[in-house]
Design an enzyme around this catalytic site. Structure first.
Site, mmCIF file in Angstrom:
data_model
loop_
_atom_site.group_PDB
_atom_site.id
_atom_site.type_symbol
_atom_site.label_atom_id
_atom_site.label_comp_id
_atom_site.label_asym_id
_atom_site.label_seq_id
_atom_site.Cartn_x
_atom_site.Cartn_y
_atom_site.Cartn_z
ATOM 1 N N GLU A 1 59.549 -45.176 -12.890
ATOM 2 C CA GLU A 1 59.207 -45.312 -11.352
ATOM 3 C C GLU A 1 58.624 -46.510 -10.656
ATOM 4 O O GLU A 1 58.972 -46.545 -9.637
ATOM 5 C CB GLU A 1 57.695 -44.289 -11.892
ATOM 6 C CG GLU A 1 56.335 -44.964 -12.259
ATOM 7 C CD GLU A 1 56.887 -45.385 -13.615
ATOM 8 O OE1 GLU A 1 57.504 -45.084 -14.571
ATOM 9 O OE2 GLU A 1 55.632 -46.039 -14.138
ATOM 10 N N SER B 1 40.504 -48.821 2.676
ATOM 11 C CA SER B 1 41.530 -47.887 2.559
ATOM 12 C C SER B 1 41.845 -48.168 4.015
ATOM 13 O O SER B 1 42.454 -46.318 4.194
ATOM 14 C CB SER B 1 40.817 -46.652 2.392
ATOM 15 O OG SER B 1 39.848 -46.820 1.035
ATOM 16 N N CYS C 1 56.758 -43.757 -20.923
ATOM 17 C CA CYS C 1 56.126 -44.632 -21.912
ATOM 18 C C CYS C 1 55.677 -44.068 -22.416
ATOM 19 O O CYS C 1 55.991 -43.663 -24.140
ATOM 20 C CB CYS C 1 55.130 -45.235 -21.361
ATOM 21 S SG CYS C 1 54.665 -47.436 -22.052
ATOM 22 N N HIS D 1 58.741 -48.046 -17.708
ATOM 23 C CA HIS D 1 58.108 -47.323 -16.718
ATOM 24 C C HIS D 1 59.246 -47.132 -15.733
ATOM 25 O O HIS D 1 59.623 -47.938 -14.433
ATOM 26 C CB HIS D 1 57.427 -47.614 -16.316
ATOM 27 C CG HIS D 1 55.764 -48.010 -17.274
ATOM 28 N ND1 HIS D 1 55.246 -46.941 -16.931
ATOM 29 C CD2 HIS D 1 56.354 -48.952 -18.335
ATOM 30 C CE1 HIS D 1 54.121 -47.439 -17.312
ATOM 31 N NE2 HIS D 1 54.238 -48.315 -18.395
HETATM 32 N N1 GLN Z 1 49.177 -47.354 -24.827
HETATM 33 C C1 GLN Z 1 50.717 -47.056 -25.276
HETATM 34 C C2 GLN Z 1 51.068 -48.536 -25.714
HETATM 35 O O1 GLN Z 1 50.018 -49.488 -25.563
HETATM 36 C C3 GLN Z 1 51.797 -47.404 -24.094
HETATM 37 C C4 GLN Z 1 51.409 -47.516 -22.524
HETATM 38 C C5 GLN Z 1 51.557 -46.847 -21.463
HETATM 39 O O2 GLN Z 1 52.002 -46.100 -21.739
HETATM 40 N N2 GLN Z 1 52.153 -47.641 -20.296
HETATM 41 O O3 GLN Z 1 51.816 -48.734 -26.137
#
Ligand code: GLN
Length: 540
Positions: free
Chosen positions: A510, A14, A382, A508
């Site tokens: 981000e 770390s 997601c 995603h």
């Molecule tokens: N658990 C959900 C899926 O597999 C969302 C996955 C996530 O948020 N990365 O579709």
């Protein structure tokens, strides 16, 4: 000829090897060099995809669908250059390849051993990106701490490579800790001396020491470190605690880390680093004109590293709006119908985080219902998007018991269900829908306006998807599918037409936000939160 820089860590974990590596890469890139960074992790998992976020923080996903260490996120955020499968290698992957070769008979009857077979495979991978001809400098960060049993083959591979590459084409930077003993009122060099000694036992003399410290290193301390660790005094670099990771490139420049690296590698240092844009970003980050409170509802909130890229994307999106984003972590499990208003009403925006499994589901649904009904900006990522679909299904469309089959296999209304290509897959590692996919944005939607284009590419990591059987019902009630995958018709973005900002994506965003390119969804979400803050202020 590619030059190789190896970054090892001593004394403790770390210390921020990832940030130091990314900062050095930034400085070299800002001088015009083509640089990439790769991370070698000593654990036996093939990749961190199967790791719980509590172990190593978030799992970062690259364009080409590799599930990687979160340090690759720092590399991309600093350099604004995508990484790939080749940028993250684990012990597991090395052994998997060597064992595959052994079964294929590639070793011609020889005994397969750590040295030379494992070390050869490590060396091959260490040179892979350099051999591609795309980079002038490859920085290799070694995970773990020097002295760990599991790091040994990697250290040995570095020793051999240094020998093969020669002194002007490779160098070793050792990141270490110089602790301050309050009782003695002194900085202590002994732990560094010992960790350099350990490296020496393995046959590696570091060229540069980067010393993490809470207090400035004076000349005496630098002299002592140089003398006892056999490095030049100008190669003792101070890495003082910084208010933000984004300060570190400038701190390293002040310490002339880049200059020393270039002179040791016999590379020209005639261009000074062009960090003008970086400094504009830092200036906005440090002198915000606005401030918002945003709630992050998730299940790993005790460990912010689990949401690393989201936190950083808010820093980029905030700075671009000259706005300080105060993130409030809200454990989803703590939310219920009777406390949701008191917990969320003061917030200017709510993000429901990605995740796996049913824990905290009901709390997330409560949060979404509350922000939907109260015009508070909402951003779902997601699993957060899947929860928005379930909430809308249950509470607006009246689909009683609507759910995701991940949470409830026998739900009467599987509004989120397993993707067709996921059915029958038994292995959990590396089998999700991973990496970048195209998404078409429908003209006239908020998503299209925010991105300012009609086709985008975003990264995925999930098994479940929206069940298109319900699409008409959702759209009729005002939940619009504004982003669609052109190849398979999957809904990638939903938005509520009658809400100031209610956007949820199956991907995603981000992961693609960088200092140079803050992600448009984060930028516009923060802007929406700023508007909300104005509304709240006027009302009070
Ligand atoms: N658990 C959900 C899926 O597999 C969302 C996955 C996530 O948020 N990365 O579709």
């Amino acid at each position: 000829m590619t030059k190789y820089i190896f970054v090892t860590g001593g004394v403790t974990s770390s210390l921020g090897k990832g940030i130091i590596s990314a900062s050095l890469a930034k400085l070299l890139q800002a001088r015009g060099y083509k640089v990439t960074i790769q991370k070698f992790d000593p654990y036996i998992n093939i990749d961190p995809g199967t790791l719980n976020p509590y172990e190593h923080g978030e799992c970062y996903v690259t364009e080409d669908g590799a599930e990687t260490d979160l340090d690759l996120g720092h590399y991309e955020r600093f350099l604004n250059v995508p990484t790939s499968q080749a940028n993250n290698v684990t012990t597991g992957r090395i052994y998997q390849e060597v064992i595959r070769q052994e079964r294929a008979g590639a070793y011609l009857g020889k005994t397969v051993q750590v040295v030379p077979h494992i070390t050869d495979e490590i060396k091959r991978r260490m040179k892979l990106l350099g051999d591609s001809g795309k980079y002038e400098i490859v920085i290799t960060e070694l995970g773990g701490t020097v002295g760990d049993i599991e790091s040994l083959p990697f250290i040995e591979a570095v020793r051999q490579l240094r020998w093969e590459l020669g002194t002007h084409d490779s160098l070793v930077i050792h990141l270490t800790l110089v602790p301050f003993l309050a009782a003695a009122g002194e900085l202590k060099t002994k732990p560094t001396q010992h960790s350099v000694k350990t490296l020496l036992e393995y046959g590696i003399q570091p060229d540069i020491l980067v010393c993490r410290t809470e207090h400035h290193l004076n000349g005496e301390i630098r002299k002592k470190l140089a003398l006892f660790c056999n490095v030049n005094i100008n190669a003792v670099i101070e890495s003082i605690d910084a208010p933000s990771i984004y300060d570190v490139p400038l701190l390293m420049q002040k310490e002339q880390l880049d200059k020393i690296v270039l002179s040791k590698l016999k590379l020209s240092s005639k261009n000074e680093p062009d960090l003008a844009d970086w400094k504009v970003f830092l200036d906005k980050l440090k002198h915000p004109l606005h401030e918002v409170e945003i709630g992050l509802v998730g299940k790993y909130v005790e460990l912010p590293d689990a949401y690393k890229s989201i936190i950083e994307a808010f820093i980029h999106g905030g700075a671009s709006n000259e706005c300080k984003v105060n993130l409030r972590f809200i454990p989803a499990e703590a939310l219920n119908p009777s406390n949701v208003a008191s917990k969320l009403k003061k917030l200017h925006g709510v993000l429901v985080a990605p995740g796996f499994g049913p824990r905290g589901l009901e709390g997330k649904l409560e949060a979404i219902r509350y922000v939907r009904e109260n015009n508070i900006p909402f951003f779902g990522i997601c699993l957060g998007m899947q929860c928005a679909v379930v909430e809308f299904g249950r509470n607006v469309l009246g689909l009683e018991g609507a759910s995701s089959t991940e949470m409830e296999e026998d739900t009467p209304h599987p509004v989120i269900h397993l993707m067709e290509e996921q059915k029958g897959i038994e292995n959990t590692g590396g089998t999700m829908r991973l990496g970048a996919y195209d998404c078409d944005l429908l003209p006239g939607t908020k998503a299209a306006a925010i991105y300012g284009k009609s086709r985008i590419q975003e990264r995925h990591r999930h098994r479940y998807e929206f069940n298109n059987k319900y699409l008409k019902k959702f759209e009729k009630a005002g939940m619009r599918a504004s982003g669609i995958n052109p190849d398979n018709n999957l809904v990638e973005i939903f938005e509520l037409t009658s809400h100031p900002f209610f956007i949820a994506g199956q991907f995603h965003p981000e992961l693609k936000s960088t200092v140079a390119n803050p992600h448009p969804l984060f930028v516009s979400f923060v802007a929406a939160a700023m508007k909300r803050a104005d509304v709240v202020k006027k009302a009070s």
